[in-house]
Design an enzyme around this catalytic site. Structure first.
Site, PDB file in Angstrom:
ATOM      1  N   ASP A  96      -6.056  18.146 -16.009  1.00 43.15           N
ATOM      2  CA  ASP A  96      -6.370  16.610 -16.504  1.00 43.15           C
ATOM      3  C   ASP A  96      -6.130  16.395 -18.004  1.00 43.15           C
ATOM      4  O   ASP A  96      -6.928  17.004 -18.599  1.00 43.15           O
ATOM      5  CB  ASP A  96      -7.957  16.342 -16.332  1.00 43.15           C
ATOM      6  CG  ASP A  96      -8.233  15.029 -16.503  1.00 43.15           C
ATOM      7  OD1 ASP A  96      -7.514  14.270 -17.292  1.00 43.15           O
ATOM      8  OD2 ASP A  96      -9.483  14.513 -16.147  1.00 43.15           O
ATOM      9  N   ARG A 153       0.913  -1.263   0.123  1.00 45.40           N
ATOM     10  CA  ARG A 153       0.004  -0.026  -0.070  1.00 45.40           C
ATOM     11  C   ARG A 153       0.798   1.342  -0.089  1.00 45.40           C
ATOM     12  O   ARG A 153       0.491   2.375  -0.404  1.00 45.40           O
ATOM     13  CB  ARG A 153      -0.905   0.008   1.178  1.00 45.40           C
ATOM     14  CG  ARG A 153      -1.804   1.137   1.091  1.00 45.40           C
ATOM     15  CD  ARG A 153      -2.986   0.957   2.092  1.00 45.40           C
ATOM     16  NE  ARG A 153      -2.630   0.499   3.516  1.00 45.40           N
ATOM     17  CZ  ARG A 153      -2.448   1.205   4.506  1.00 45.40           C
ATOM     18  NH1 ARG A 153      -2.362   2.723   4.454  1.00 45.40           N
ATOM     19  NH2 ARG A 153      -2.111   0.707   5.652  1.00 45.40           N
ATOM     20  N   TYR A 179     -15.165  16.891 -17.336  1.00 45.16           N
ATOM     21  CA  TYR A 179     -15.799  15.399 -17.327  1.00 45.16           C
ATOM     22  C   TYR A 179     -16.829  15.311 -16.433  1.00 45.16           C
ATOM     23  O   TYR A 179     -16.772  15.629 -15.324  1.00 45.16           O
ATOM     24  CB  TYR A 179     -14.331  14.647 -17.295  1.00 45.16           C
ATOM     25  CG  TYR A 179     -14.606  13.116 -17.150  1.00 45.16           C
ATOM     26  CD1 TYR A 179     -15.791  12.675 -17.857  1.00 45.16           C
ATOM     27  CD2 TYR A 179     -14.276  12.340 -16.166  1.00 45.16           C
ATOM     28  CE1 TYR A 179     -16.110  11.249 -17.950  1.00 45.16           C
ATOM     29  CE2 TYR A 179     -14.658  11.060 -15.936  1.00 45.16           C
ATOM     30  CZ  TYR A 179     -15.279  10.397 -16.829  1.00 45.16           C
ATOM     31  OH  TYR A 179     -15.869   9.210 -17.007  1.00 45.16           O
ATOM     32  N   LYS A 222      -6.913   5.124 -20.535  1.00 41.16           N
ATOM     33  CA  LYS A 222      -7.167   5.736 -21.785  1.00 41.16           C
ATOM     34  C   LYS A 222      -5.805   5.749 -22.626  1.00 41.16           C
ATOM     35  O   LYS A 222      -5.713   4.268 -23.143  1.00 41.16           O
ATOM     36  CB  LYS A 222      -7.645   7.109 -21.874  1.00 41.16           C
ATOM     37  CG  LYS A 222      -8.579   7.421 -20.854  1.00 41.16           C
ATOM     38  CD  LYS A 222      -9.835   6.366 -21.039  1.00 41.16           C
ATOM     39  CE  LYS A 222     -11.247   6.575 -20.430  1.00 41.16           C
ATOM     40  NZ  LYS A 222     -11.155   6.615 -18.854  1.00 41.16           N
TER      41      LYS A 222
END
Length: 394
Positions: free
Chosen positions: A184, A57, A111, A209
């Protein structure tokens, strides 16, 4: 040592540090915890006082390889791979230090999931979101002066209408008004733009993406300057949003061909957009590479390597029934809820990526009932056009 079978089965074949040979590509390291030469070293690694791995983690070798590679491509000094693009956006917002009564300025055509995150989770924390036309420098400057936000979040190429934000100009305005700039850059990728070099503070990508590029991973990444490193590490540890090592491996593999793929995405998108604009069943085509795009001159200046692989268009007299009928007639282009893969992909923003926006807000932004968003793949452009043509005619 003469171990019992229970012990041998657990410990046999455990890797040791310092291999005599190195693999040609980073491996997939699935270990949850890591040993150290001694307890003091392990504890120092756990606390981030020395380099090394302690618990997954907190970081893993596979994630670190991806983070290092993207830092190099973006010109960043620190990065953390996250479980999804939205996890990356969430962590980036927290990284700015947003708290109750702070203002967050956002591009009005952000978005849809980003809008939903800010309008629900961040608003419940007491953060006040304010939306602004990030394509208009005067409006952006006035909003920064009026609201004095802690941060501004923009997309250099907006989703889905492909409007451009001049990141360098936005960065100068943010510096003037002491606001942090989050970009972004999922649509742009490091191939088209490196926002940190233009003055941005934090950059976010959805790895699912273009960077991954093959529709086989879910992930995101936050990249920033060194001053954010300690807080970025802490946030990803505490929120538990680190990327799975296997997904990191796939993202790093995809990254190797990103420039080649983006070159073809941009080339094909230009060809497809130029064909669409002449078709009688198409009302409007949105693509920065077209001379008809209102920001084409800006695009030519800020996107020197190409205009991106995304094209949006409105069907002539389009409504939901017509759009669904058109989507059902496509044979090769995939009607799926993603983008940036090697295959051409199309979606209906009003019912997918931007369904979280109220209908009146969608309409005010220009996201109408006939709008479609096409992620142009790297197939032969003639085949992409042929599929669009037969579906439009049918």
């Amino acid at each position: 040592m003469n171990e019992k079978i229970f012990t041998t089965a657990i410990h046999a074949g455990r890797p040791e540090e310092g291999p005599s040979s190195l693999p040609s590509v980073p491996g997939i390291d699935l270990a949850v915890s890591y040993r150290a030469p001694d307890a003091a070293t392990l504890h120092a690694r756990l606390g981030g006082e020395t380099h090394g791995f302690s618990y997954s983690r907190y970081g893993s070798p596979t994630n670190a390889a991806l983070e290092e590679a993207l830092c190099t491509l973006e010109g960043a000094e620190t990065a953390r791979a996250c479980a999804s693009g939205m996890a990356a956006v969430h962590i980036a917002l927290l990284l700015t230090g947003l708290q109750a009564n702070d203002t967050l300025l956002l591009a009005q055509d952000s978005y849809g999931a980003t809008f939903a995150l800010v309008d629900t989770v961040m608003r419940r924390l007491g953060v006040r979101p304010v939306f602004v036309d990030a394509t208009d420098r005067a409006s952006l400057g006035a909003a920064l002066a009026e609201h004095r936000p802690r941060a501004l979040l923009v997309e250099p190429i907006s989703n889905p209408l492909l409007r451009l934000c001049d990141v360098a100009a936005a960065a100068r305005l943010c510096a003037e008004h002491e606001a942090q700039l989050i970009v972004d850059a999922t649509f742009a990728t490091p191939y088209l733009m490196r926002p940190l070099e233009l003055g941005a503070d934090i950059v976010v990508h959805s790895l699912s993406k273009y960077i991954g590029g093959h529709d086989d991973l879910l992930g995101g990444i936050v990249l920033a300057r060194e001053e954010y490193a300690e807080e970025l590490r802490s946030l990803t540890i505490l929120t538990g949003g680190l990327l799975d090592p296997h997904a990191s491996f796939l993202a790093l593999r995809g990254l190797r061909t990103l420039p080649l793929r983006m070159r073809e995405h941009c080339r094909n998108a230009t060809i497809v957009a130029e064909w669409l604009i002449e078709h009688p069943h198409i009302a409007v085509v949105y693509y920065p590479g077209l001379a008809s795009h209102p920001q084409h001159a800006i695009a030519a200046n800020v996107l020197p390597n190409g205009f991106g692989g995304m094209v949006a268009f409105d069907l002539q007299g389009g409504n939901e029934a017509a759009v669904l009928h058109f989507l059902d007639k496509l044979r090769m282009i995939l009607p799926v809820t993603t983008l940036g893969g090697v295959a051409s992909q199309i979606l209906y923003p009003a019912r997918t990526s931007h369904r979280a926006l109220p209908s009146e807000r969608r309409r005010s932004l220009g996201i109408g009932e006939g709008l479609l968003r096409l992620s142009v793949g790297i197939e032969d452009p003639e085949d992409i056009i042929a599929d669009l043509a037969q579906a439009l005619e049918r």
